[in-house]
Design an enzyme around this catalytic site. Structure first.
Site, PDB file in Angstrom:
ATOM      1  N   ASN A  22     -10.525  -2.564  -6.485  1.00  0.00           N
ATOM      2  CA  ASN A  22      -9.700  -1.702  -7.351  1.00  0.00           C
ATOM      3  C   ASN A  22     -10.294  -1.499  -8.749  1.00  0.00           C
ATOM      4  O   ASN A  22      -9.925  -0.559  -9.450  1.00  0.00           O
ATOM      5  CB  ASN A  22      -8.276  -2.252  -7.499  1.00  0.00           C
ATOM      6  CG  ASN A  22      -7.420  -2.079  -6.268  1.00  0.00           C
ATOM      7  OD1 ASN A  22      -6.468  -2.815  -6.049  1.00  0.00           O
ATOM      8  ND2 ASN A  22      -7.736  -1.096  -5.430  1.00  0.00           N
ATOM      9  N   ASP A  28       0.822  -1.207   0.000  1.00  0.00           N
ATOM     10  CA  ASP A  28       0.000   0.000   0.000  1.00  0.00           C
ATOM     11  C   ASP A  28       0.857   1.258   0.000  1.00  0.00           C
ATOM     12  O   ASP A  28       1.924   1.284   0.605  1.00  0.00           O
ATOM     13  CB  ASP A  28      -0.919  -0.026   1.238  1.00  0.00           C
ATOM     14  CG  ASP A  28      -2.045   0.971   1.131  1.00  0.00           C
ATOM     15  OD1 ASP A  28      -2.298   1.490   0.026  1.00  0.00           O
ATOM     16  OD2 ASP A  28      -2.696   1.240   2.171  1.00  0.00           O
TER      17      ASP A  28
HETATM   18  C1  FPP Z   1      -1.615   0.220  -3.476  1.00  0.00           C
HETATM   19  O1  FPP Z   1      -1.236   1.561  -3.581  1.00  0.00           O
HETATM   20  C2  FPP Z   1      -1.160  -0.585  -4.589  1.00  0.00           C
HETATM   21  C3  FPP Z   1      -1.960  -1.129  -5.542  1.00  0.00           C
HETATM   22  C4  FPP Z   1      -3.413  -0.946  -5.569  1.00  0.00           C
HETATM   23  C5  FPP Z   1      -1.438  -1.938  -6.637  1.00  0.00           C
HETATM   24  C6  FPP Z   1      -0.191  -2.711  -6.369  1.00  0.00           C
HETATM   25  C7  FPP Z   1       0.572  -2.781  -7.620  1.00  0.00           C
HETATM   26  C8  FPP Z   1       1.915  -2.740  -7.741  1.00  0.00           C
HETATM   27  C9  FPP Z   1       2.808  -2.735  -6.573  1.00  0.00           C
HETATM   28  C10 FPP Z   1       2.599  -2.666  -9.062  1.00  0.00           C
HETATM   29  C11 FPP Z   1       2.414  -3.770 -10.026  1.00  0.00           C
HETATM   30  C12 FPP Z   1       2.285  -5.133  -9.444  1.00  0.00           C
HETATM   31  C13 FPP Z   1       3.036  -6.201  -9.806  1.00  0.00           C
HETATM   32  C14 FPP Z   1       2.760  -7.527  -9.199  1.00  0.00           C
HETATM   33  C15 FPP Z   1       4.144  -6.108 -10.756  1.00  0.00           C
HETATM   34  P1  FPP Z   1      -2.371   2.674  -3.688  1.00  0.00           P
HETATM   35  O2  FPP Z   1      -2.505   3.036  -5.123  1.00  0.00           O
HETATM   36  O3  FPP Z   1      -3.624   2.205  -3.038  1.00  0.00           O
HETATM   37  O4  FPP Z   1      -1.705   3.821  -2.857  1.00  0.00           O
HETATM   38  P2  FPP Z   1      -2.445   4.999  -2.067  1.00  0.00           P
HETATM   39  O5  FPP Z   1      -3.253   4.358  -0.977  1.00  0.00           O
HETATM   40  O6  FPP Z   1      -1.297   5.794  -1.523  1.00  0.00           O
HETATM   41  O7  FPP Z   1      -3.263   5.753  -3.066  1.00  0.00           O
END
Ligand code: FPP
Length: 245
Positions: A66, A18
């Site tokens: 998501n 996250d």
């Molecule tokens: C959370 O950060 C992350 C995600 C929803 C997606 C996770 C994806 C990756 C780490 C990259 C690609 C994955 C792979 C397996 C190569 P957020 O967007 O919710 O952050 P925020 O809460 O700060 O907005």
């Protein structure tokens, strides 16, 4: 300096990655760049877990919720995943990583599904570490799905009230054949499970760290594991009972 002891290594680590969006904001970049940097942390954590001898690593890469994000962000996450799979396949093969997924992957774009099935097939014989990507995954959805499949099976096989035990039920979850996580790590200072592995986390040790996912380092991972190693897992028993075994 954090020291990991070999004897008490967690078999299965699960991670809620996250904070990509907040990392981007903090660095005056767009959210997509946060995910891009987040993919580098994925590489680092997979590599480190493999080196340490962790047997299962489950990463929450895309939740069922998501899908409600802006279309361009979903598209960017899909391409990042596809790119990751194509780029990492060789290394997964060389280091003995077996890729599997949980979640409703049928909802993913065809190009991603193809990259996934190639990587799953080409790594299926590996026995070094299982890398389990949770994609289009929701814990409650998984449980409801299990109930539906049990109902369906009950029409053709002998399933009654007595058949339904915890083990029986677990076998209908997407994680059938995978041990429950020993350690859950969530980054970015949020203290929630966000619909992740609700059944499987019943006795998991939880570790929350106030570092955004793109900044999560090898040292942070090692710190989480050493913290886990200092905990006493009692599974509802008392300490004295544990030393009797
Ligand atoms: C959370 O950060 C992350 C995600 C929803 C997606 C996770 C994806 C990756 C780490 C990259 C690609 C994955 C792979 C397996 C190569 P957020 O967007 O919710 O952050 P925020 O809460 O700060 O907005």
């Amino acid at each position: 300096m954090h020291r990991i002891t070999r004897e008490k290594l967690p078999h299965h680590i699960a991670v809620i990655m996250d904070g990509n969006g907040r990392w981007a904001k903090k660095n005056l970049l767009n959210r997509i760049m946060g995910h891009k940097k987040g993919a580098e942390s994925v590489h680092l954590v997979v590599k480190t877990c493999r080196e340490l001898g962790i047997q299962y690593l489950t990463l929450y890469a895309f939740s069922i919720e998501n899908w409600q994000r802006p279309k361009n962000e979903i598209r960017a996450l899909s391409s990042l995943l596809e790119e990751y799979l194509r780029l990492e396949l060789q290394e997964m093969k060389e280091t003995g990583i077996k890729l599997i997924t949980i979640g409703d992957t049928d909802r993913l774009p065809k190009t991603v599904r193809d990259a996934l099935s190639d990587a799953i097939e080409e790594t299926s014989e590996n026995s070094g570490m299982v890398l389990n990507l949770a994609l289009s995954y929701g814990g409650r959805d998984e449980i409801v799905d299990a109930v539906k499949r049990i109902l369906r099976d009950s029409k053709s096989t002998d399933i009654d009230e007595n058949t339904i035990t915890k083990d029986f039920f677990s076998n209908y979850l997407h994680t059938a054949n995978i041990p429950d996580p020993d350690l859950l790590i969530r980054t970015s200072g949020e203290y929630r499970l966000s619909n992740f592995l609700l059944w499987q986390l019943a006795y998991t040790e939880l570790y929350f760290i106030d570092v955004l996912w793109p900044d999560f380092s090898r040292d942070d991972l090692i710190k989480a594991i050493t913290d886990y190693q200092q905990r006493e897992r009692r599974f509802g028993l008392i300490s004295d009972q544990l030393s009797e075994n």
